[in-house]
Write a protein that holds these residues in place. Sequence first.
Motif, PDB file in Angstrom:
ATOM      1  N   GLN A 236     -52.876  20.687 -22.341  1.00  0.00           N
ATOM      2  CA  GLN A 236     -52.544  21.741 -23.307  1.00  0.00           C
ATOM      3  C   GLN A 236     -52.294  23.078 -22.597  1.00  0.00           C
ATOM      4  OE1 GLN A 236     -55.522  22.478 -26.289  1.00  0.00           O
ATOM      5  NE2 GLN A 236     -54.283  24.019 -27.327  1.00  0.00           N
ATOM      6  N   GLN A 237     -53.145  23.420 -21.652  1.00  0.00           N
ATOM      7  CA  GLN A 237     -52.965  24.667 -20.899  1.00  0.00           C
ATOM      8  C   GLN A 237     -51.658  24.648 -20.122  1.00  0.00           C
ATOM      9  OE1 GLN A 237     -56.633  24.162 -18.772  1.00  0.00           O
ATOM     10  NE2 GLN A 237     -57.663  25.817 -19.899  1.00  0.00           N
ATOM     11  N   ALA A 238     -51.379  23.540 -19.447  1.00  0.00           N
ATOM     12  CA  ALA A 238     -50.137  23.424 -18.684  1.00  0.00           C
ATOM     13  C   ALA A 238     -48.927  23.515 -19.609  1.00  0.00           C
ATOM     14  CB  ALA A 238     -50.115  22.109 -17.899  1.00  0.00           C
TER      15      ALA A 238
ATOM     16  N   LEU B 259     -45.939  26.294 -19.272  1.00  0.00           N
ATOM     17  CA  LEU B 259     -44.550  25.878 -19.079  1.00  0.00           C
ATOM     18  C   LEU B 259     -43.652  26.361 -20.214  1.00  0.00           C
ATOM     19  CD1 LEU B 259     -45.122  22.279 -17.679  1.00  0.00           C
ATOM     20  CD2 LEU B 259     -44.352  24.317 -16.412  1.00  0.00           C
ATOM     21  N   THR B 260     -44.143  26.284 -21.442  1.00  0.00           N
ATOM     22  CA  THR B 260     -43.375  26.760 -22.596  1.00  0.00           C
ATOM     23  C   THR B 260     -43.093  28.254 -22.487  1.00  0.00           C
ATOM     24  OG1 THR B 260     -44.270  25.023 -24.019  1.00  0.00           O
ATOM     25  CG2 THR B 260     -43.389  26.976 -25.118  1.00  0.00           C
TER      26      THR B 260
ATOM     27  N   ALA C 183     -36.528  28.323  -3.648  1.00  0.00           N
ATOM     28  CA  ALA C 183     -37.436  28.174  -4.797  1.00  0.00           C
ATOM     29  C   ALA C 183     -38.475  29.290  -4.709  1.00  0.00           C
ATOM     30  CB  ALA C 183     -38.124  26.808  -4.766  1.00  0.00           C
ATOM     31  N   VAL C 184     -38.795  29.874  -5.846  1.00  0.00           N
ATOM     32  CA  VAL C 184     -39.785  30.947  -5.893  1.00  0.00           C
ATOM     33  C   VAL C 184     -40.929  30.495  -6.790  1.00  0.00           C
ATOM     34  CG1 VAL C 184     -40.239  33.348  -6.506  1.00  0.00           C
ATOM     35  CG2 VAL C 184     -38.013  32.704  -5.530  1.00  0.00           C
ATOM     36  N   THR C 185     -42.129  30.542  -6.252  1.00  0.00           N
ATOM     37  CA  THR C 185     -43.312  30.195  -7.040  1.00  0.00           C
ATOM     38  C   THR C 185     -43.652  31.390  -7.915  1.00  0.00           C
ATOM     39  OG1 THR C 185     -44.091  28.807  -5.230  1.00  0.00           O
ATOM     40  CG2 THR C 185     -45.701  29.393  -6.925  1.00  0.00           C
ATOM     41  N   VAL C 186     -43.554  31.189  -9.229  1.00  0.00           N
ATOM     42  CA  VAL C 186     -43.786  32.291 -10.164  1.00  0.00           C
ATOM     43  C   VAL C 186     -45.146  32.206 -10.855  1.00  0.00           C
ATOM     44  CG1 VAL C 186     -41.348  32.790 -10.556  1.00  0.00           C
ATOM     45  CG2 VAL C 186     -42.505  31.113 -12.010  1.00  0.00           C
ATOM     46  N   HIS C 187     -45.874  31.117 -10.613  1.00  0.00           N
ATOM     47  CA  HIS C 187     -47.198  30.957 -11.240  1.00  0.00           C
ATOM     48  C   HIS C 187     -48.038  30.042 -10.360  1.00  0.00           C
ATOM     49  CE1 HIS C 187     -49.948  30.541 -14.767  1.00  0.00           C
ATOM     50  NE2 HIS C 187     -50.233  29.413 -14.158  1.00  0.00           N
ATOM     51  N   HIS C 188     -49.190  30.542  -9.931  1.00  0.00           N
ATOM     52  CA  HIS C 188     -50.081  29.701  -9.120  1.00  0.00           C
ATOM     53  C   HIS C 188     -51.437  30.367  -8.961  1.00  0.00           C
ATOM     54  CE1 HIS C 188     -49.960  31.952  -5.202  1.00  0.00           C
ATOM     55  NE2 HIS C 188     -48.974  32.518  -5.870  1.00  0.00           N
TER      56      HIS C 188
ATOM     57  N   GLU D 125     -47.300  26.175 -10.387  1.00  0.00           N
ATOM     58  CA  GLU D 125     -48.291  25.301  -9.767  1.00  0.00           C
ATOM     59  C   GLU D 125     -49.616  25.397 -10.524  1.00  0.00           C
ATOM     60  OE1 GLU D 125     -48.460  26.532  -5.689  1.00  0.00           O
ATOM     61  OE2 GLU D 125     -46.436  25.805  -5.270  1.00  0.00           O
ATOM     62  N   PHE D 126     -50.250  24.250 -10.682  1.00  0.00           N
ATOM     63  CA  PHE D 126     -51.528  24.171 -11.382  1.00  0.00           C
ATOM     64  C   PHE D 126     -52.612  23.660 -10.441  1.00  0.00           C
ATOM     65  CE2 PHE D 126     -48.298  23.356 -14.756  1.00  0.00           C
ATOM     66  CZ  PHE D 126     -48.510  24.517 -15.483  1.00  0.00           C
ATOM     67  N   VAL D 127     -53.844  23.964 -10.777  1.00  0.00           N
ATOM     68  CA  VAL D 127     -54.986  23.451 -10.019  1.00  0.00           C
ATOM     69  C   VAL D 127     -55.777  22.501 -10.913  1.00  0.00           C
ATOM     70  CG1 VAL D 127     -57.122  24.031  -8.813  1.00  0.00           C
ATOM     71  CG2 VAL D 127     -55.109  25.441  -8.495  1.00  0.00           C
ATOM     72  N   ARG D 128     -56.376  23.018 -11.973  1.00  0.00           N
ATOM     73  CA  ARG D 128     -57.162  22.161 -12.876  1.00  0.00           C
ATOM     74  C   ARG D 128     -56.817  22.368 -14.343  1.00  0.00           C
ATOM     75  NH1 ARG D 128     -62.943  22.716 -10.177  1.00  0.00           N
ATOM     76  NH2 ARG D 128     -62.698  21.172  -8.536  1.00  0.00           N
ATOM     77  N   GLU D 129     -55.669  22.880 -14.626  1.00  0.00           N
ATOM     78  CA  GLU D 129     -55.285  23.081 -16.016  1.00  0.00           C
ATOM     79  C   GLU D 129     -55.179  21.731 -16.718  1.00  0.00           C
ATOM     80  OE1 GLU D 129     -54.040  26.765 -13.939  1.00  0.00           O
ATOM     81  OE2 GLU D 129     -54.065  24.646 -13.446  1.00  0.00           O
TER      82      GLU D 129
END
Length: 180
Positions: free
Chosen positions: A137-139, A143-144, A43-48, A130-134
């Motif tokens: 709507q932001q998440a 994702l979209t 698995a590759v984390t592409v957003h964090h 991965e999200f922290v405090r989104e």
Amino acid sequence: NVTNSVTARHLLNLGLDTVTASHDLDRDQLFELLNWMDPRKLAVTVHHHIPTFHTEHCVYSALLSKGRDFRSCGRPCEKHEISLKDRVNLEHPVIVDVGCRNTVFNAQAQSAAFLVPDLVSRGVERFRVEFVRENRQQAGTVLTCYQALLAGGLSHHDLVRRVGVHEQFGVTKGTMQLLV
């Protein structure tokens, strides 16, 4: 999180279905890891939001309590959110873990969207966001956009612009150079 094929092989042999490439890898190191393992198991984390600082000192307790530790602080972290503002007014979230340690995350998410087409062509099937405090709507927007990128309907340049992320894979590109 794995940084090399030896660790990946060991963990997979213990029965894990997948492992995640470490945030410490740069592009070349990630693709070298892929040379030595089944890409469907990575698995590759592409957003964090990259963690920039860890401490056992509790910022919440220090700012919002007269207590000294988890036994006497009243757990303000369960009722409040704290961010540290930097010199350019970016707010870096402070998150408390179960051991009352604090992690400061970078305000701006980091994206490896530019690597996605090459990763897909190499057989990688698992991508982490991965999200922290989104908020919801932001998440949803993030994702979209990644779904559209994976489907080929959005370029990585457009994703970066729409989502407002810093485009980089790994903690840093580093200052070390390999002399050949």
